[in-house]
Write a protein that holds these residues in place. Structure first.
Motif, short mmCIF file in Angstrom:
data_model
loop_
_atom_site.label_atom_id
_atom_site.label_comp_id
_atom_site.label_asym_id
_atom_site.label_seq_id
_atom_site.Cartn_x
_atom_site.Cartn_y
_atom_site.Cartn_z
N UNK A 396 29.60 32.50 23.08
CA UNK A 396 29.98 32.07 24.44
C UNK A 396 30.26 30.57 24.48
N UNK A 397 31.47 30.17 24.90
CA UNK A 397 31.80 28.75 24.89
C UNK A 397 31.28 27.98 26.12
N UNK A 398 30.88 26.73 25.85
CA UNK A 398 30.61 25.77 26.93
C UNK A 398 31.59 24.63 26.70
N UNK A 399 32.53 24.44 27.63
CA UNK A 399 33.63 23.50 27.36
C UNK A 399 33.90 22.56 28.53
N UNK A 400 34.46 21.39 28.21
CA UNK A 400 34.99 20.51 29.24
C UNK A 400 36.33 21.10 29.70
N UNK A 401 36.51 21.22 31.02
CA UNK A 401 37.73 21.86 31.53
C UNK A 401 38.92 20.92 31.43
N UNK A 409 39.50 29.11 28.61
CA UNK A 409 38.12 29.45 29.02
C UNK A 409 37.99 29.36 30.54
N UNK A 410 38.46 30.37 31.28
CA UNK A 410 38.23 30.34 32.72
C UNK A 410 36.73 30.41 33.00
N UNK A 411 36.27 29.67 34.01
CA UNK A 411 34.82 29.55 34.22
C UNK A 411 34.19 30.82 34.76
N UNK A 412 33.00 31.15 34.27
CA UNK A 412 32.25 32.26 34.84
C UNK A 412 31.14 31.69 35.72
N UNK A 413 30.52 32.54 36.52
CA UNK A 413 29.42 32.05 37.36
C UNK A 413 28.11 32.12 36.58
N UNK A 414 26.99 31.82 37.24
CA UNK A 414 25.72 31.74 36.50
C UNK A 414 25.26 33.09 35.98
N UNK A 415 25.85 34.18 36.51
CA UNK A 415 25.53 35.51 35.99
C UNK A 415 26.50 35.95 34.89
N UNK A 421 33.51 31.68 30.09
CA UNK A 421 32.56 30.72 29.52
C UNK A 421 32.10 29.75 30.59
N UNK A 422 31.31 28.76 30.15
CA UNK A 422 30.75 27.79 31.08
C UNK A 422 31.54 26.49 30.94
N UNK A 423 31.92 25.93 32.09
CA UNK A 423 32.78 24.74 32.03
C UNK A 423 32.20 23.64 32.91
N UNK A 424 32.60 22.42 32.62
CA UNK A 424 32.29 21.31 33.54
C UNK A 424 33.55 20.48 33.73
N UNK A 436 25.43 23.51 29.82
CA UNK A 436 24.69 24.07 28.68
C UNK A 436 23.48 24.84 29.20
N UNK A 437 22.81 24.28 30.21
CA UNK A 437 21.62 24.94 30.74
C UNK A 437 21.97 26.25 31.45
N UNK A 438 23.11 26.28 32.09
CA UNK A 438 23.53 27.56 32.71
C UNK A 438 23.71 28.63 31.63
N UNK A 439 24.30 28.23 30.51
CA UNK A 439 24.49 29.19 29.41
C UNK A 439 23.14 29.64 28.83
N UNK A 440 22.23 28.68 28.64
CA UNK A 440 20.91 29.02 28.08
C UNK A 440 20.13 29.92 29.04
N UNK A 441 20.24 29.64 30.32
CA UNK A 441 19.55 30.47 31.32
C UNK A 441 20.02 31.90 31.27
N UNK A 442 21.33 32.06 31.19
CA UNK A 442 21.86 33.42 31.14
C UNK A 442 21.33 34.14 29.89
N UNK A 443 21.34 33.44 28.78
CA UNK A 443 20.84 34.03 27.54
C UNK A 443 19.35 34.38 27.67
#
Ligand code: GLC
Length: 481
Positions: A396-401, A409-415, A421-424, A436-443
């Motif tokens: 799962x990618x965490x990327x700068x948009x 990588x269109x952004x997903x929500x916290x679920x 993936x997760x973007x900022x 990164x923390x949103x991704x870790x939380x989901x995991x």
């Protein structure tokens, strides 16, 4: 359609980065389309010559004019490639043969690639391959459309030229006397290559090509701004009418978790929970991390260069390791400050961090397969390929948009729903940390949601089929003029 692709690198023969990957896959994708004939022109570097796997036959030779010089060019045909792409190498021992082994970085790079650009046109003439379309790439081939327009209209009067920007940071600057001494171009082209009194070969390519493309749609828009364009924003704005973004694909045959020979276990979108777990355990073992199936493994495969966003990671790395029960694995080489930072970090957190400061393609694949979360906070990114490799392997990618990261990588929500993936948005370490923390939380707290996201990523089509069709549309467009 008869197509010639020209570039300073192309995998598997010679590669320093993403351009090399694109030059492996794009010509092949074009050749798969009915009615196309595709030839790829590359320099004959010493390391290609010394590789017994690449058999060649000499088909012609020419003396290439460079100002008052006449430089030998041997034209070698690669034997035995069977995907419909005919590869031609341009041989000149002085420019490409006896060099250090790196593709770029010699003080006369400007002259080497000016020679290559002109030699490509001479080679096409010599082997009687007069293309409908020439597709050329980055500053090293920026002079091809210039020479084409200025000096080669006789035989190439119907040939159209597309110039593609992969990386605008490197533009091929040279002193003003390069124009008179080396290029041998008519005086009226001086202005088209001029930037503040110097020669800029990328500018020449932009000004004279029939169409200009870059490697993602978002990056094509970003290039209108000084922040991204490294001085060429006004040139690109003036040529905006002919600039298009086509987002790259990846070679989904090479990057295939079902068949990749570098992996200890294989998997697909149905079997990945088992297959990836096996790959993860083997990877943790290989890089010296504790084998812990339920600790999230964050990974990065990257050149350790500033624009890859490493300053953001350096800023948050210690805090992230203190606050989270997570592992971090980095593979890459580059600037000493980053190499040292990650080596130190691994010493400080031996149970959590592994720094593999090396270049290793097999390990790269095992990392795409064995990781859970892929970090790519690039400051700017024309396209980026590794985020697609990661998703293809269910990481799962965490990327700068930005640039191609935003497009792929269109952004997903916290679920984990709604995107890939997760973007900022703003280039800022705290925003990166939050993503990164949103991704870790989901995991950590919603593994089913995390798996659903992985599955969706693995089901995406990142192949070259769609982008190759877009290139064809633009080729046809140019030929209709
Ligand atoms: C360059 C860019 C990268 C892109 C690649 C292929 O390496 O930096 O973003 O993916 O070219 O086009």
């Amino acid at each position: 359609m008869r197509i010639a692709v020209c570039a300073s690198e192309g995998a598997p023969y010679a590669k320093s980065g993403g351009l090399g990957d694109v030059m492996e896959a794009l010509p092949a994708a074009l050749a798969r389309l009915e009615g196309n004939e595709v030839a790829l022109f590359l320099p004959y570097y010493g390391k290609i010559k010394n590789n017994a796997a690449y058999a060649v036959e000499k088909v012609a030779e020419r003396y290439v004019h460079l100002g008052w010089r006449r430089q030998y060019a041997g034209i070698l045909r690669l034997v035995g490639r069977n995907d419909g792409v005919q590869v031609y190498f341009i041989d000149n021992e002085y420019y490409f043969g006896g060099r250090t082994g790196a593709i770029y970085g010699d003080l006369d790079d400007g002259e080497r690639f000016a020679f290559f650009s002109r030699a490509c046109l001479d080679a096409m003439d010599a082997v009687n391959y007069i293309p409908d379309i020439i597709q050329c790439n980055d500053w090293q081939t920026g002079l091809i459309p210039v020479y084409l327009k200025a000096l080669y209209q006789g035989r190439f009067g119907h040939t159209r030229c597309m110039y593609t920007i992969h990386n605008i940071e490197y533009q091929g600057w040279a002193r003003a006397d390069f124009f008179d001494d080396l290029l041998g171009l008519p005086w009226e082209y001086r202005g088209r290559l001029d930037m503040g009194g110097s020669v800029n070969m990328m500018k020449g390519g932009i000004e004279t090509a029939d169409l200009v493309t870059t490697v993602s749609e978002t990056y094509a828009r970003e290039l209108m701004y000084p922040y991204y364009a490294h001085g060429l924003d006004s040139v690109l704005a003036a040529n905006a009418w002919k600039l298009t973004g086509i987002t790259n694909g990846i070679d989904t045959n090479t990057f295939n978790p079902e068949t990749d020979k570098a992996l200890p276990a294989h998997f697909n979108a149905e079997t990945f929970t088992v297959g990836k777990a096996a790959c993860k355990a083997a990877l943790q073992e290989e890089v010296g991390l504790p084998v812990k199936p339920d600790v999230p493994l964050m990974v990065m495969v990257t050149r350790l260069a500033g624009h890859k966003g490493l300053d953001l990671l350096c800023y948050i790395a210690r805090r992230l390791m203190w606050e989270e029960d997570a592992q971090l694995l980095i593979l890459g080489t580059g600037e000493a400050q980053y190499e040292n930072f990650f080596k130190d970090l691994a010493k400080q957190f031996p149970e959590q961090v592994s720094a593999q400061i090396t270049f290793n393609l097999g390990l790269a694949d095992r990392i795409y397969a064995g990781g859970d979360i892929y970090l790519m906070p690039s400051k700017s990114e024309p396209c980026g390929l590794s985020q697609m490799n990661a998703m293809r392997y269910g990481t799962v990618p965490v990327v700068h948009a930005t640039g191609g990261l935003k497009d792929t990588v269109p952004p997903c929500d916290e679920n984990g729903q709604g995107g890939l993936g997760f973007t900022f948005q703003s280039y800022n370490a705290d925003d990166f940390l939050a993503a990164v923390k949103r991704a870790l939380n989901l995991y950590n707290h919603n593994r089913d949601g995390f798996r659903a996201l992985q599955k969706r990523e693995m089901e995406q089509d990142f192949s070259w089929n769609v982008p190759a069709g877009k290139y064809m549309d633009l080729f046809r467009n140019m030929l209709s003029w």
